[in-house]
Design an enzyme around this catalytic site. Structure first.
Site, PDB file in Angstrom:
ATOM      1  N   LYS A 152       0.864  -1.195   0.000  1.00 50.88           N
ATOM      2  CA  LYS A 152       0.000   0.000   0.000  1.00 50.88           C
ATOM      3  C   LYS A 152       0.892   1.234   0.000  1.00 50.88           C
ATOM      4  O   LYS A 152       1.915   1.191   0.694  1.00 50.88           O
ATOM      5  CB  LYS A 152      -0.927  -0.010   1.227  1.00 50.88           C
ATOM      6  CG  LYS A 152      -1.850  -1.206   1.299  1.00 50.88           C
ATOM      7  CD  LYS A 152      -2.998  -1.129   0.308  1.00 50.88           C
ATOM      8  CE  LYS A 152      -3.882  -2.373   0.380  1.00 50.88           C
ATOM      9  NZ  LYS A 152      -5.047  -2.318  -0.519  1.00 50.88           N
ATOM     10  N   LYS A 178       1.035  -9.967  -2.449  1.00 52.89           N
ATOM     11  CA  LYS A 178      -0.135  -9.988  -3.326  1.00 52.89           C
ATOM     12  C   LYS A 178      -0.270  -8.644  -4.038  1.00 52.89           C
ATOM     13  O   LYS A 178      -0.161  -7.599  -3.402  1.00 52.89           O
ATOM     14  CB  LYS A 178      -1.411 -10.252  -2.502  1.00 52.89           C
ATOM     15  CG  LYS A 178      -2.706 -10.175  -3.274  1.00 52.89           C
ATOM     16  CD  LYS A 178      -3.903 -10.279  -2.342  1.00 52.89           C
ATOM     17  CE  LYS A 178      -5.183 -10.002  -3.082  1.00 52.89           C
ATOM     18  NZ  LYS A 178      -5.178  -8.655  -3.701  1.00 52.89           N
ATOM     19  N   ASP A 180      -2.397  -5.669  -5.812  1.00 47.79           N
ATOM     20  CA  ASP A 180      -3.745  -5.167  -5.576  1.00 47.79           C
ATOM     21  C   ASP A 180      -4.589  -5.435  -6.828  1.00 47.79           C
ATOM     22  O   ASP A 180      -4.048  -5.702  -7.905  1.00 47.79           O
ATOM     23  CB  ASP A 180      -3.741  -3.670  -5.242  1.00 47.79           C
ATOM     24  CG  ASP A 180      -4.584  -3.434  -3.988  1.00 47.79           C
ATOM     25  OD1 ASP A 180      -4.127  -2.726  -3.086  1.00 47.79           O
ATOM     26  OD2 ASP A 180      -5.678  -4.037  -3.918  1.00 47.79           O
ATOM     27  N   GLU A 181      -5.900  -5.385  -6.669  1.00 47.39           N
ATOM     28  CA  GLU A 181      -6.802  -5.774  -7.761  1.00 47.39           C
ATOM     29  C   GLU A 181      -6.672  -4.864  -8.968  1.00 47.39           C
ATOM     30  O   GLU A 181      -7.003  -5.260 -10.093  1.00 47.39           O
ATOM     31  CB  GLU A 181      -8.254  -5.805  -7.281  1.00 47.39           C
ATOM     32  CG  GLU A 181      -8.884  -4.469  -6.978  1.00 47.39           C
ATOM     33  CD  GLU A 181      -8.557  -3.947  -5.595  1.00 47.39           C
ATOM     34  OE1 GLU A 181      -8.982  -2.821  -5.259  1.00 47.39           O
ATOM     35  OE2 GLU A 181      -7.824  -4.627  -4.862  1.00 47.39           O
ATOM     36  N   HIS A 270      -9.525 -12.634  -6.830  1.00 51.65           N
ATOM     37  CA  HIS A 270     -10.015 -11.417  -6.197  1.00 51.65           C
ATOM     38  C   HIS A 270     -11.419 -11.194  -6.764  1.00 51.65           C
ATOM     39  O   HIS A 270     -11.707 -11.559  -7.888  1.00 51.65           O
ATOM     40  CB  HIS A 270      -9.113 -10.223  -6.531  1.00 51.65           C
ATOM     41  CG  HIS A 270      -9.370  -9.044  -5.651  1.00 51.65           C
ATOM     42  ND1 HIS A 270     -10.499  -8.248  -5.758  1.00 51.65           N
ATOM     43  CD2 HIS A 270      -8.649  -8.532  -4.625  1.00 51.65           C
ATOM     44  CE1 HIS A 270     -10.461  -7.311  -4.829  1.00 51.65           C
ATOM     45  NE2 HIS A 270      -9.347  -7.448  -4.123  1.00 51.65           N
ATOM     46  N   LYS A 311     -13.367  -3.566   7.056  1.00 45.24           N
ATOM     47  CA  LYS A 311     -13.881  -2.281   6.577  1.00 45.24           C
ATOM     48  C   LYS A 311     -14.967  -2.436   5.520  1.00 45.24           C
ATOM     49  O   LYS A 311     -15.603  -1.453   5.144  1.00 45.24           O
ATOM     50  CB  LYS A 311     -12.711  -1.472   5.977  1.00 45.24           C
ATOM     51  CG  LYS A 311     -12.140  -2.074   4.695  1.00 45.24           C
ATOM     52  CD  LYS A 311     -10.955  -1.277   4.131  1.00 45.24           C
ATOM     53  CE  LYS A 311     -10.501  -1.874   2.812  1.00 45.24           C
ATOM     54  NZ  LYS A 311      -9.288  -1.241   2.266  1.00 45.24           N
TER      55      LYS A 311
HETATM   56  C1  CAP Z   1      -7.549  -4.737   1.236  1.00 50.40           C
HETATM   57  C2  CAP Z   1      -7.728  -4.689  -0.276  1.00 50.40           C
HETATM   58  C3  CAP Z   1      -8.636  -5.776  -0.853  1.00 50.40           C
HETATM   59  C4  CAP Z   1     -10.000  -5.902  -0.245  1.00 50.40           C
HETATM   60  C5  CAP Z   1     -10.979  -6.623  -1.164  1.00 50.40           C
HETATM   61  C6  CAP Z   1      -8.270  -3.340  -0.673  1.00 50.40           C
HETATM   62  O1  CAP Z   1      -6.639  -3.782   1.651  1.00 50.40           O
HETATM   63  O2  CAP Z   1      -6.485  -4.835  -0.915  1.00 50.40           O
HETATM   64  O3  CAP Z   1      -8.758  -5.485  -2.219  1.00 50.40           O
HETATM   65  O4  CAP Z   1      -9.913  -6.629   0.937  1.00 50.40           O
HETATM   66  O5  CAP Z   1     -12.213  -6.819  -0.545  1.00 50.40           O
HETATM   67  O6  CAP Z   1      -7.848  -2.877  -1.769  1.00 50.40           O
HETATM   68  O7  CAP Z   1      -9.088  -2.756  -0.016  1.00 50.40           O
HETATM   69  P1  CAP Z   1      -6.444  -3.500   3.219  1.00 50.40           P
HETATM   70  P2  CAP Z   1     -12.791  -8.292  -0.245  1.00 50.40           P
HETATM   71  O8  CAP Z   1      -5.902  -4.739   3.855  1.00 50.40           O
HETATM   72  O9  CAP Z   1      -5.474  -2.372   3.254  1.00 50.40           O
HETATM   73  O10 CAP Z   1      -7.765  -3.126   3.781  1.00 50.40           O
HETATM   74  O11 CAP Z   1     -11.689  -9.023   0.446  1.00 50.40           O
HETATM   75  O12 CAP Z   1     -13.990  -8.051   0.641  1.00 50.40           O
HETATM   76  O13 CAP Z   1     -13.141  -8.853  -1.546  1.00 50.40           O
HETATM   77 MG    MG Z   2      -7.165  -4.486  -2.861  1.00 46.89          MG
END
Ligand code: CAP
Ligand code: MG
Length: 416
Positions: A152, A178, A180-181, A270, A311
């Site tokens: 991040k 990992k 990010d998406e 994801h 969150k």
């Molecule tokens: C979490 C995360 C994930 C979410 C996806 C984000 O980051 O990388 O993409 O968890 O949601 O971009 O928010 P943090 P889900 O650990 O910094 O919160 O797992 O509900 O599909």
């Molecule tokens: Mg993410």
């Protein structure tokens, strides 16, 4: 010739055949319609009927779905004959059970809640290659959750910065780096450089820690590009590819699954955009059904939420995880991933609610640690070890300064 109308798709005495796909929907009929009328239209429009009376050959009705149950709570159950579907073709199946019916005026709201997959149809899909066995087969993790971290800020780091964050996290005790998406092959962090650089850092971290490490690199892209990137991951000695299953689409996931098997690569799913389908609990397609589809199509890991500790809004994480662990005609299981607003202080409760047969992804809760990524990773690992031992994190933190700092900063609160 037989005349068929909407009413022919409703039969409350019908007993589903073992090869029928049975779907449960929640339906709010339009103001001028009752549940029976709406239910008949759901079965008709999602199989082979339409609004006008049709004169058809008798055998054509063999493909007709039947609404055979109407619940007081707006739930209906519809049975679909196997012949309606092209086996092994998930987009075709969804065009039936989650297609035009989602936009019918006959219903105010309609939500596909659950599916009972018959054996022949379910096993026309490959299912996962590895599922929960990755914990043992790749990481030798014993009875602890495996851990992952997303650098991040989610995008914007250069490749060198990304690789350094990975190295710091891996040497701090995290199992998986990992992407990010929304990180793919942007100019500031190219896929190829990131792949080579991260796997080189992985090797150094394995050397240093004596532990197996791996990387969930995001191959999400146009299908041919996605396959080329997958081949590169295999050539470079990766064990995983990550894909945004909802935005890539199930056809893309099916194509990727075939290529991943050729290379023996595990698939991390994801679910970005899932909430567009499942957030409103009276309309759309439930996450439970999306998870079922992902398992049939063959992903090994998928995000299923944090049992409301994080969150993001979650739909029944425990129930969905149970389905992913449970038997589905012999298909391999799937490892649920808990992610989104987690930090070390939430681990004991998370393990309480979800057990240890999970992957825990923590991004902000590692890189936002007061002493940086390496300390954040150590705090995460310490929190996992404490949770598995059933130790009180506050006491455990007395001998573990990184965890201490994380608890002092975030306590056990859910971020918003
Ligand atoms: C979490 C995360 C994930 C979410 C996806 C984000 O980051 O990388 O993409 O968890 O949601 O971009 O928010 P943090 P889900 O650990 O910094 O919160 O797992 O509900 O599909
Ligand atoms: Mg993410």
């Amino acid at each position: 010739m037989t005349g068929i109308t909407y009413e022919d798709f409703l039969d409350l005495s019908y007993e589903p055949d073992v090869e029928d796909l049975v779907c449960e929907f929640y339906v709010e009929p339009a103001a001028d319609m009752d549940l029976a009328a709406a239910g008949s239209r759901v079965a008709s429009e999602s199989s082979n009927g339409t609004w006008a009376e049709l004169q058809v050959e008798g055998s054509i009705t063999d493909l007709s779905a039947t609404t055979f149950e109407l619940g007081d709570d707006g739930r209906i159950r519809v049975a679909y004959p196997a012949e309606l579907f092209e086996f092994g073709n998930m987009p075709q199946i969804l065009s039936c059970i989650a297609g035009n019916i989602m936009g019918m005026k006959a219903v105010e709201r309609i939500r596909l809640l659950d599916c009972e997959w018959p054996e022949a149809l379910a096993t026309s899909f490959p299912g996962p290659q590895f599922g929960t066995s990755v914990r043992e087969e790749i990481f030798d993790a014993g009875d602890r959750p495996i851990t992952a971290t997303v650098p991040k800020p989610k995008v914007g780091l250069s490749t060198d910065q990304h690789v350094q964050v990975g190295y710091d996290a891996w040497t701090g005790g995290v199992d998986l780096l990992k992407d990010d998406e929304n990180l793919t092959d942007q100019s500031f962090n190219r896929f190829e450089d990131r792949l080579v650089g991260s796997l080189e850092a992985r090797d150094r971290a394995e050397e240093e820690t004596g532990e197996k490490k791996s990387y969930l690199i995001n191959v999400t892209a146009e299908t041919e590009d996605m396959l080329r990137r997958t081949d590169r991951v295999a050539e470079q000695g990766g064990e995983y590819v990550m894909v945004d299953v909802v935005t890539v689409g199930w056809a893309g996931v099916q194509t990727l699954r075939e290529r991943a098997e050729e290379h023996g690569l595990a698939i991390h799913a994801h679910r970005a955009m899932h909430a567009a389908f499942d957030r409103i609990d009276t309309h759309g397609v439930s996450m439970r059904v999306l998870a079922q589809i992902a398992r049939l199509c063959g992903v090994d890991q998928i995000h299923t939420g944090t049992a409301d500790l994080g969150k993001l809004e979650n739909e029944d994480t425990v129930g969905i995880n149970e389905w992913l662990y449970g038997d589905c005609h012999g298909l391999t299981d799937v490892l649920p991933t808990a992610s989104g607003g987690l930090h070390p202080g939430l681990l004991p409760e998370l393990v309480d609610r979800l057990g240890t047969n999970i992957c825990v992804q923590i991004g902000g809760g590692v890189h936002g640690h007061p002493d940086g990524t390496h300390a954040g990773a150590k705090a995460l690992r310490q929190a996992v070890d404490a949770a598995v031992e059933g130790a009180d994190p506050e006491t455990y933190a007395d001998d573990h300064p990184e965890l201490r700092a994380a608890l002092d900063q975030w306590g056990t609160e859910t971020p918003r």
